[in-house]
Design an enzyme around this catalytic site. Structure first.
Site, PDB file in Angstrom:
ATOM      1  N   CYS A  34     -10.707 -25.529 -19.638  1.00 37.39           N
ATOM      2  CA  CYS A  34     -10.903 -25.015 -18.280  1.00 37.39           C
ATOM      3  C   CYS A  34     -10.044 -25.853 -17.351  1.00 37.39           C
ATOM      4  O   CYS A  34      -9.554 -26.909 -17.739  1.00 37.39           O
ATOM      5  CB  CYS A  34     -12.373 -25.126 -17.888  1.00 37.39           C
ATOM      6  SG  CYS A  34     -12.763 -24.154 -16.412  1.00 37.39           S
TER       7      CYS A  34
ATOM      8  N   CYS B  23     -11.056 -26.554 -13.927  1.00 39.22           N
ATOM      9  CA  CYS B  23     -11.742 -26.985 -12.694  1.00 39.22           C
ATOM     10  C   CYS B  23     -11.725 -28.496 -12.455  1.00 39.22           C
ATOM     11  O   CYS B  23     -11.741 -28.928 -11.302  1.00 39.22           O
ATOM     12  CB  CYS B  23     -13.160 -26.419 -12.626  1.00 39.22           C
ATOM     13  SG  CYS B  23     -14.207 -26.858 -14.007  1.00 39.22           S
TER      14      CYS B  23
ATOM     15  N   CYS C  79     -11.611 -22.806 -11.465  1.00 38.37           N
ATOM     16  CA  CYS C  79     -11.321 -22.789 -12.904  1.00 38.37           C
ATOM     17  C   CYS C  79      -9.965 -22.154 -13.210  1.00 38.37           C
ATOM     18  O   CYS C  79      -9.510 -22.170 -14.355  1.00 38.37           O
ATOM     19  CB  CYS C  79     -12.425 -22.048 -13.647  1.00 38.37           C
ATOM     20  SG  CYS C  79     -14.055 -22.762 -13.365  1.00 38.37           S
TER      21      CYS C  79
ATOM     22  N   LYS D 287     -21.235 -16.623 -19.306  1.00 39.45           N
ATOM     23  CA  LYS D 287     -21.416 -17.793 -18.453  1.00 39.45           C
ATOM     24  C   LYS D 287     -21.766 -17.293 -17.060  1.00 39.45           C
ATOM     25  O   LYS D 287     -20.950 -16.641 -16.394  1.00 39.45           O
ATOM     26  CB  LYS D 287     -20.136 -18.608 -18.423  1.00 39.45           C
ATOM     27  CG  LYS D 287     -20.211 -19.817 -17.520  1.00 39.45           C
ATOM     28  CD  LYS D 287     -18.953 -20.640 -17.656  1.00 39.45           C
ATOM     29  CE  LYS D 287     -18.958 -21.831 -16.739  1.00 39.45           C
ATOM     30  NZ  LYS D 287     -17.719 -22.590 -16.836  1.00 39.45           N
TER      31      LYS D 287
ATOM     32  N   ARG E 234     -21.067 -30.902 -12.043  1.00 45.25           N
ATOM     33  CA  ARG E 234     -19.909 -30.958 -11.132  1.00 45.25           C
ATOM     34  C   ARG E 234     -19.733 -32.352 -10.552  1.00 45.25           C
ATOM     35  O   ARG E 234     -18.616 -32.765 -10.264  1.00 45.25           O
ATOM     36  CB  ARG E 234     -20.047 -29.884 -10.048  1.00 45.25           C
ATOM     37  CG  ARG E 234     -19.889 -28.505 -10.668  1.00 45.25           C
ATOM     38  CD  ARG E 234     -20.016 -27.376  -9.690  1.00 45.25           C
ATOM     39  NE  ARG E 234     -20.023 -26.109 -10.414  1.00 45.25           N
ATOM     40  CZ  ARG E 234     -20.323 -24.940  -9.885  1.00 45.25           C
ATOM     41  NH1 ARG E 234     -20.635 -24.852  -8.602  1.00 45.25           N
ATOM     42  NH2 ARG E 234     -20.309 -23.842 -10.623  1.00 45.25           N
TER      43      ARG E 234
ATOM     44  N   LYS F 172     -24.830 -19.237 -21.416  1.00 46.13           N
ATOM     45  CA  LYS F 172     -24.929 -20.443 -20.586  1.00 46.13           C
ATOM     46  C   LYS F 172     -25.341 -20.073 -19.174  1.00 46.13           C
ATOM     47  O   LYS F 172     -24.717 -19.161 -18.623  1.00 46.13           O
ATOM     48  CB  LYS F 172     -23.562 -21.118 -20.587  1.00 46.13           C
ATOM     49  CG  LYS F 172     -23.453 -22.309 -19.704  1.00 46.13           C
ATOM     50  CD  LYS F 172     -22.053 -22.819 -19.690  1.00 46.13           C
ATOM     51  CE  LYS F 172     -21.940 -23.840 -18.590  1.00 46.13           C
ATOM     52  NZ  LYS F 172     -20.600 -24.169 -18.276  1.00 46.13           N
TER      53      LYS F 172
ATOM     54  N   SER G 141     -26.535 -29.025 -17.312  1.00 49.67           N
ATOM     55  CA  SER G 141     -26.880 -30.255 -16.611  1.00 49.67           C
ATOM     56  C   SER G 141     -28.137 -30.128 -15.757  1.00 49.67           C
ATOM     57  O   SER G 141     -28.975 -31.033 -15.740  1.00 49.67           O
ATOM     58  CB  SER G 141     -25.696 -30.691 -15.754  1.00 49.67           C
ATOM     59  OG  SER G 141     -25.331 -29.667 -14.845  1.00 49.67           O
TER      60      SER G 141
ATOM     61  N   TYR H  74     -27.495 -32.361 -23.580  1.00 44.94           N
ATOM     62  CA  TYR H  74     -27.294 -33.772 -23.225  1.00 44.94           C
ATOM     63  C   TYR H  74     -28.359 -34.670 -23.863  1.00 44.94           C
ATOM     64  O   TYR H  74     -28.281 -35.887 -23.768  1.00 44.94           O
ATOM     65  CB  TYR H  74     -27.306 -33.921 -21.692  1.00 44.94           C
ATOM     66  CG  TYR H  74     -26.190 -33.132 -21.040  1.00 44.94           C
ATOM     67  CD1 TYR H  74     -24.887 -33.608 -21.026  1.00 44.94           C
ATOM     68  CD2 TYR H  74     -26.427 -31.863 -20.480  1.00 44.94           C
ATOM     69  CE1 TYR H  74     -23.857 -32.880 -20.469  1.00 44.94           C
ATOM     70  CE2 TYR H  74     -25.408 -31.123 -19.917  1.00 44.94           C
ATOM     71  CZ  TYR H  74     -24.124 -31.629 -19.913  1.00 44.94           C
ATOM     72  OH  TYR H  74     -23.103 -30.900 -19.368  1.00 44.94           O
TER      73      TYR H  74
HETATM   74  C1  PBG Z   1     -16.410 -25.625 -16.229  1.00 42.09           C
HETATM   75  C2  PBG Z   1     -17.754 -25.862 -16.765  1.00 42.09           C
HETATM   76  C3  PBG Z   1     -18.974 -25.964 -16.058  1.00 42.09           C
HETATM   77  C4  PBG Z   1     -19.933 -26.355 -16.991  1.00 42.09           C
HETATM   78  C5  PBG Z   1     -19.297 -26.429 -18.218  1.00 42.09           C
HETATM   79  N1  PBG Z   1     -17.962 -26.097 -18.063  1.00 42.09           N
HETATM   80  C6  PBG Z   1     -19.318 -25.903 -14.639  1.00 42.09           C
HETATM   81  C7  PBG Z   1     -18.946 -24.858 -13.725  1.00 42.09           C
HETATM   82  O1  PBG Z   1     -18.702 -23.704 -14.069  1.00 42.09           O
HETATM   83  O2  PBG Z   1     -18.890 -25.248 -12.569  1.00 42.09           O
HETATM   84  C8  PBG Z   1     -21.362 -26.648 -16.674  1.00 42.09           C
HETATM   85  C9  PBG Z   1     -22.093 -27.437 -17.663  1.00 42.09           C
HETATM   86  C10 PBG Z   1     -23.345 -28.068 -17.175  1.00 42.09           C
HETATM   87  O3  PBG Z   1     -23.829 -27.800 -16.063  1.00 42.09           O
HETATM   88  O4  PBG Z   1     -23.877 -28.867 -17.943  1.00 42.09           O
HETATM   89  N2  PBG Z   1     -15.923 -24.421 -16.148  1.00 42.09           N
END
Ligand code: PBG
Length: 329
Positions: free
Chosen positions: A118, A120, A128, A200, A210, A253, A279, A318
């Site tokens: 990705c 981002c 992204c 996602k 983030r 996700k 997270s 995690y």
């Molecule tokens: C990036 C990405 C994200 C997560 C994993 N890959 C965050 C987003 O889309 O902002 C989130 C993972 C998490 O919250 O543990 N594209």
């Protein structure tokens, strides 16, 4: 005397264990890591207690430790020092993720290395993908698809060159799986697999990540490319499309608020499913447990069991390291 008495099957711990329909195994888990430049770094992330950003020298020690505990795979996220509008560091041969993959491959070739593909964390604007010209930025579709897909493909190839076993595109760009598959094959990486972050959702549970990955968008949000959380049919269409494009494993996700999605995907397709317990799911339990409102270990075992019961074959969590220890007890 034909009334049902299921309680006689629940009265003893050993009987309950015998009759458990779902059993968590250490092989179910994938541990995510945030990797930074530098030496001897173990940086605290304030919104994710007990999770750290590691420099490569410390990362390798961690990875060796979790492999000894039985964890079979890691998912790497790079947190680079330098960002630009085009996320150029994402495909840098000497980028932080590429270097980390090489070291893990050298020191511990047995473990499965998965990389997040990705932009981002690599773009100065935190999106992204790459942005269209200024004028369009504030309107709905501000991502330049063509340039983004080129950069994502280059990034995936650079991870494969460094030795990644699986690349996991998470940018939610249409056709990303197809183009990454083509680029991998063209460069001789037919054996590198793809986990697609197919379903996602534009979720409110990514906040702590983030902070960890330093990837908060500087303007607008990700709703134009991530899924609307009201929509399960749309999620199925994304999954179907990604399978057609060559995804070997698909992802749902977040996990906890999307158990129905996991179950429906399980019933509709035969590919392996990985669920990402994100997270926000981690931090909310950590905080409640810290305050003594619930018991962390038991709450986590219950949640992770529910994700597996819904149909996930694998879970990115995690808690992977702690779970590995808890399951040994
Ligand atoms: C990036 C990405 C994200 C997560 C994993 N890959 C965050 C987003 O889309 O902002 C989130 C993972 C998490 O919250 O543990 N594209």
């Amino acid at each position: 005397m034909n009334y049902l008495n299921l309680r006689r099957l629940r009265k003893k711990e050993s009987t309950r264990k015998l009759l458990s329909e779902i059993r968590l195994s250490v092989y179910d888990f994938i541990m995510p890591y945030f990797v930074v430049e530098g030496k001897n770094q173990k940086q605290q992330i304030s919104s994710m207690p007990n999770i750290f950003r590691y420099s490569i020298d410390n990362l390798i020690k961690e990875v060796q430790e979790i492999y000894k505990l039985g964890i079979q795979a890691v998912l790497l996220f790079g947190v680079p020092d330098k960002k630009d509008d085009f996320g150029r560091n994402a495909y840098n041969k000497n980028g932080v993720v590429q270097k980390a993959i090489k070291i893990i491959k050298k020191e511990l070739p047995e473990i499965t290395v998965i990389t997040d593909v990705c932009l981002c964390s690599y773009t100065s604007h935190g999106h992204c993908g790459i942005l269209k010209h200024e004028v369009y930025k504030k309107s709905g579709n501000f991502i330049d698809d063509k340039t983004t897909l080129e950069i994502l493909s280059k990034t995936a190839v650079s991870h494969a060159e460094a030795g990644a076993d699986i690349v996991a595109p998470s940018a939610m760009m249409d056709s990303q799986v197809k183009l990454i598959r083509e680029a991998l094959d063209k460069n001789g990486f037919e054996d590198v697999a793809i986990i697609s972050y197919s379903a996602k959702f534009a979720s409110n549970f990514y906040g702590p990540f983030r902070e960890a990955a330093n990837s908060t968008p500087k303007f607008a949000d990700r709703k134009s490319y991530q899924l609307n959380f009201c929509n399960i049919n749309e999620a199925l269409r994304e999954i179907e499309q990604d399978i057609k494009e060559g995804a070997d494993i698909v992802m749902v996700k977040p996990a906890l608020a999307y158990l129905d999605v996991i179950k429906t995907v399980k019933e509709s397709f035969s590919v392996p499913i990985v669920a990402y317990s994100v997270s926000g799911e981690y931090s909310m339990i950590k905080v409640a447990a810290k305050k003594g409102f619930l018991d962390e270990k038991n709450a986590v075992l219950e949640i992770l069991t529910s994700i597996k019961r819904a149909g996930a074959n694998l879970i990115i969590t995690y808690w992977a390291k702690e779970l590995a220890k808890w399951l040994e007890d």
